[in-house]
Structure formats: structure tokens, C-alpha cells
Design an enzyme around this catalytic site. Sequence first.
Site, PDB file in Angstrom:
ATOM      1  N   CYS A 274       0.804  -1.235   0.000  1.00 50.26           N
ATOM      2  CA  CYS A 274       0.000   0.000   0.000  1.00 50.26           C
ATOM      3  C   CYS A 274       0.837   1.286   0.000  1.00 50.26           C
ATOM      4  CB  CYS A 274      -0.922   0.011   1.218  1.00 50.26           C
ATOM      5  SG  CYS A 274      -2.055  -1.370   1.232  1.00 50.26           S
TER       6      CYS A 274
HETATM    7  N1  LIG Z   1      -2.653  -5.826   2.227  1.00 48.26           N
HETATM    8  C1  LIG Z   1      -3.030  -4.728   2.826  1.00 48.26           C
HETATM    9  O1  LIG Z   1      -2.590  -4.432   3.929  1.00 48.26           O
HETATM   10  C2  LIG Z   1      -4.042  -3.790   2.202  1.00 48.26           C
HETATM   11  C3  LIG Z   1      -4.650  -2.822   2.998  1.00 48.26           C
HETATM   12  C4  LIG Z   1      -5.579  -1.962   2.441  1.00 48.26           C
HETATM   13  C5  LIG Z   1      -5.871  -2.060   1.080  1.00 48.26           C
HETATM   14  N2  LIG Z   1      -5.246  -2.994   0.314  1.00 48.26           N
HETATM   15  C6  LIG Z   1      -5.618  -3.068  -1.097  1.00 48.26           C
HETATM   16  O2  LIG Z   1      -6.433  -4.209  -1.302  1.00 48.26           O
HETATM   17  C7  LIG Z   1      -6.193  -4.794  -2.586  1.00 48.26           C
HETATM   18  C8  LIG Z   1      -5.826  -6.250  -2.423  1.00 48.26           C
HETATM   19  O3  LIG Z   1      -4.632  -6.357  -1.694  1.00 48.26           O
HETATM   20  P1  LIG Z   1      -4.175  -7.701  -0.985  1.00 48.26           P
HETATM   21  O4  LIG Z   1      -3.055  -7.321  -0.090  1.00 48.26           O
HETATM   22  O5  LIG Z   1      -5.343  -8.425  -0.424  1.00 48.26           O
HETATM   23  O6  LIG Z   1      -3.625  -8.501  -2.249  1.00 48.26           O
HETATM   24  P2  LIG Z   1      -3.265 -10.070  -2.307  1.00 48.26           P
HETATM   25  O7  LIG Z   1      -2.272 -10.216  -3.388  1.00 48.26           O
HETATM   26  O8  LIG Z   1      -2.955 -10.576  -0.938  1.00 48.26           O
HETATM   27  O9  LIG Z   1      -4.630 -10.752  -2.747  1.00 48.26           O
HETATM   28  C9  LIG Z   1      -5.241 -10.547  -3.974  1.00 48.26           C
HETATM   29  C10 LIG Z   1      -5.862 -11.856  -4.448  1.00 48.26           C
HETATM   30  O10 LIG Z   1      -6.557 -11.598  -5.655  1.00 48.26           O
HETATM   31  C11 LIG Z   1      -6.404 -12.721  -6.501  1.00 48.26           C
HETATM   32  N3  LIG Z   1      -6.719 -12.334  -7.866  1.00 48.26           N
HETATM   33  C12 LIG Z   1      -5.945 -11.665  -8.760  1.00 48.26           C
HETATM   34  N4  LIG Z   1      -6.637 -11.476  -9.906  1.00 48.26           N
HETATM   35  C13 LIG Z   1      -7.855 -12.028  -9.724  1.00 48.26           C
HETATM   36  C14 LIG Z   1      -8.999 -12.159 -10.542  1.00 48.26           C
HETATM   37  N5  LIG Z   1      -9.048 -11.650 -11.763  1.00 48.26           N
HETATM   38  N6  LIG Z   1     -10.054 -12.813 -10.033  1.00 48.26           N
HETATM   39  C15 LIG Z   1     -10.031 -13.343  -8.800  1.00 48.26           C
HETATM   40  N7  LIG Z   1      -8.973 -13.244  -7.972  1.00 48.26           N
HETATM   41  C16 LIG Z   1      -7.901 -12.588  -8.432  1.00 48.26           C
HETATM   42  C17 LIG Z   1      -4.979 -13.147  -6.263  1.00 48.26           C
HETATM   43  O11 LIG Z   1      -4.771 -14.489  -6.666  1.00 48.26           O
HETATM   44  C18 LIG Z   1      -4.836 -12.943  -4.755  1.00 48.26           C
HETATM   45  O12 LIG Z   1      -5.165 -14.101  -4.028  1.00 48.26           O
HETATM   46  C19 LIG Z   1      -5.098  -3.937  -3.207  1.00 48.26           C
HETATM   47  O13 LIG Z   1      -5.678  -2.963  -4.008  1.00 48.26           O
HETATM   48  C20 LIG Z   1      -4.426  -3.270  -2.026  1.00 48.26           C
HETATM   49  O14 LIG Z   1      -3.844  -2.046  -2.365  1.00 48.26           O
HETATM   50  C21 LIG Z   1      -4.367  -3.879   0.848  1.00 48.26           C
END
Ligand SMILES: NC(=O)c1ccc[n+]([C@@H]2O[C@H](COP(=O)([O-])OP(=O)(O)OC[C@H]3O[C@@H](n4cnc5c(N)ncnc54)[C@H](O)[C@@H]3O)[C@@H](O)[C@H]2O)c1
Length: 437
Positions: A274
Site C-alpha cells: 500500500c
Molecule cells: N494488504 C493490505 O494491507 C491492504 C490494505 C488496504 C488495502 N489494500 C488493497 O487491497 C487490494 C488487495 O490487496 P491484498 O493485499 O489483499 O492482495 P493479495 O495479493 O494478498 O490478494 C489478492 C488476491 O486476488 C487474486 N486475484 C488476482 N486477480 C484475480 C482475478 N481476476 N479474479 C479473482 N482473484 C484474483 C490473487 O490471486 C490474490 O489471491 C489492493 O488494491 C491493495 O492495495 C491492501
Amino acid sequence: MKNELLKKISEKSIKVGVIGLGYVGLPLAVEKAKAGYITIGFDVQAEKVKLVNEGHNYIGDVVDSDLKELVQTGKLSATSDFSFVSVVDFIAICVPTPLDAHQQPDISYVKSSAEQIAKYMKKGTMVVLESTTYPGTTEELLKPILENGSGLKCGEDFYLGFSPERVDPGNKQFKTKNTPKVVGAVGKDATEVIAAMYRSVLEGDVYEVSSPAIAEMEKILENTYRNINIGLANEMAILCDRMGINYWEVVDAASSKPYGFQPFYPGPGLGGHCIPLDPYYLSWKAREFGFHTSMIESSMMVNDKMPEYCVERASKILNKSGKALSRSKVLVLGVAYKQDIDDYRESPAIDVIDILKEYGANVDFYDSYINEYKHNGEVFKGIAGIDGKKVSEYDLIMITASHSNVDYQMINDNAQLIFDTKNAMKKIDNREKIEVL
Ligand SMILES: NC(=O)c1ccc[n+]([C@@H]2O[C@H](COP(=O)([O-])OP(=O)(O)OC[C@H]3O[C@@H](n4cnc5c(N)ncnc54)[C@H](O)[C@@H]3O)[C@@H](O)[C@H]2O)c1
């Protein structure tokens, strides 16, 4: 549509779909299922789908027994088959929003999940984007994909909104359930219904705003605020070192002011999915309006140089003991991007290790949460454990994550030299061997 959906929410007869079962999506899916909604998680990674369906948890913030029970009672399941979108009424999109090789937004995951949703969504569906992104994504990118792909009309046949995810992995006090949520949707009815859906699940407040763009921008503001303040802390720490002043003591003293000051701490750089990335989403979008986000650029310049700066400091610390960084044995403690989590995405410790190696140091790492990490297609394994004898073998111990389950007294008792970039050893009295960032 509005009244029908509000009724279904009050009866808990909504079926929920969560797209992307990662750090954000899995905890969200678990909370929705715990609140009584039948929940289907969608992920393109077959391994994650399998783990969920077997009741195996892989995210630190999810309670193992919660996941198992929800799967066993049929409340939660996972699939890679998007045709199941046709059975859900509420969809939260939680897919990655990384940067591409040119540090520009890579929105391809949002696009491809939207295309899949559009193929199968039915009338009366609520679609909410939770991935962090640039202001405008929901209405400019998502809405046309959903409308064109489904033949349905936003606001009439389905509701669309943005609700930023604020999960802070490893935070013991604030989890998905009790963190306030912001909701901005296309139209008042959509906002009311989507907010009602979140209120039925969460303990935290739900704060409604007038458009998806406001919600998208407020999330970027939150993360840019952190990025810039960490940049300031890093710059102050570099200056303080030059002036022979301990920055950590300075920031503690400033924190005694009960208003107008929030402490931020320096470190070897920014990490995670992030804080290092999201401001670039804003800088990129700003250029469309002929605007340069100079505060963001300055802060990035300071933060991006921190791994290199930390290695220079390590080199100076060794020099003072008559040793060169080249051929010195260095143990890097912590490759996670922050304390008490197992996530090493964008971790600055990995850059520190690379630079130490470039300078000819013999580098090992140990992380109580991470046994190995993948980087540029290679797997790097950490040492199996640390004890007094092992610690004493290194010319320098460099602390790059302040995990609370590490025995810092033992490290101080046995190390030759310590460079603590996270002030992890602040409680150690005898500080002869310790230098802080
Ligand atoms: N990790 C954090 O602390 C956090 C906090 C706030 C916001 N975010 C935001 O949340 C979003 C997700 O982050 P995350 O950390 O959970 O990512 P992550 O990589 O842990 O998880 C994302 C998941 O989405 C899946 N994926 C990718 N393309 C896909 C598709 N077309 N269909 C279905 N599944 C699909 C991936 O396989 C993965 O399991 C990002 O935009 C991030 O900026 C993350």
C-alpha cells in the site's frame, strides 16, 4: 431494487461474493460469513481455493477455527469458477493493484475481474470495488466494463460503489470487523443500500460520501499522508545522525504534546502493498490534469534512498571497528516489511540485503515469521534459528524489522556490533554495541 435489497439485507438472505482471497479478501469473506451471509470467495489461484475449501487458513489476521467452522457449516466456500457470480447479490472486489515496471498503475487485475463479473452478474447485484486505486476508477473504468459486458444499466439494474479497504495486517486492536468504513457509490440509493450492507456486518462506523471518487481519493489521502510523514521521519533521522542527535528520543519527546503532533518513525524504507505504491496511483492520475504532486515525489525520493543509506551507515559502523563491509559477515534480522507479520511484499529489507551483497558482504537473514523469500525468480532461505553462538559469528547484526518475538537481550549479549534501523532494542540498557538509524 432499493427496497428489495434493503429487505434482503435485514433478512440476511443476501449471498455474498468476494473476488480475490488475499490479505484483504479472505478476512472480509470470513466477516461476511460470520455475520450470517452465505459467502463465496473467488480466486484465480487454485491453491488458495483448495486451502479455503479444506478449512485451512493462510492469512495471519484470520482465526483458523473461524475459517474451519464457516467452511464446515457451509457458510463459506471458494471457487475459481466465475459462473457462480450469477448466484450472488453483493460482490466485493479485492484484487491487487500493483505498479508496472514503469511505476505506473497496473489496473489489469481490476479489469479482468470486472470482465468476469460482467459475464455472469444478474439484475439487482451490488458491486463494490475495495482495491486501492486512483480517483475515477469506479466510474470511468469499472462502470463501462460492467454495463457493456452485462447489458445492465448502473443505478437501474445494479448498484456500483467504492469502499476502500483499511485493514492493517498485524494490528491487534483494529481488524476488518471494527475498523470504520467509507462508502461512496453511484447515486444516493446505491450509497444507502451498500452502506446498509456494510453496517449489517461491521462494528465500526460506516461513513457515507457523495461519490466513488471521493472514497477513492480519501483512501489515497490516508496512504499519502503516511508516506509523506514517514519521508519526513526518514529525512529527520538522517539529519539527526549527522548532528549527533538521537531521532528516536526526539520523536518521543515531541509525542508528549497532546495535540497537533502524530509520531512517525524512520526505517530502512517503505514496504507492503500500500504505502509505497498508492501515492504513485495519484501522481499518475494527476498528470492527466497537468498537475505535479511535488510533495509525493520529494517523499518518494527520500524513502526510496533509505535502503542505500542504511547500507552506507552499516559500512561506517563496521569501519569504526576497523572492518570493511566487503567480506564482513552480516546478519539481517527481519525481511517482513513491518513487525509481527509474514508479508515481505516490497520489503526494503530485501533491497538492503541486495545492496549489502553488491558491496561484497556475506549476508544471511533470519526472520521469525519468514523462512524464505522469492525475489527476481530466485528463492532465498534464511538461517534456521538464532542463539548466542550463532549471533556472535557475525561482524554486524542489522535489524530491519522489530518483531516482538525476538530475544533482543540475547542479541545484545552476544553480538559484536548492532545497527538497529527500527529501534527494536530501545529497552536494552547497555547500548555500547548498538547504533540506531
Ligand atoms: N494488504 C493490505 O494491507 C491492504 C490494505 C488496504 C488495502 N489494500 C488493497 O487491497 C487490494 C488487495 O490487496 P491484498 O493485499 O489483499 O492482495 P493479495 O495479493 O494478498 O490478494 C489478492 C488476491 O486476488 C487474486 N486475484 C488476482 N486477480 C484475480 C482475478 N481476476 N479474479 C479473482 N482473484 C484474483 C490473487 O490471486 C490474490 O489471491 C489492493 O488494491 C491493495 O492495495 C491492501
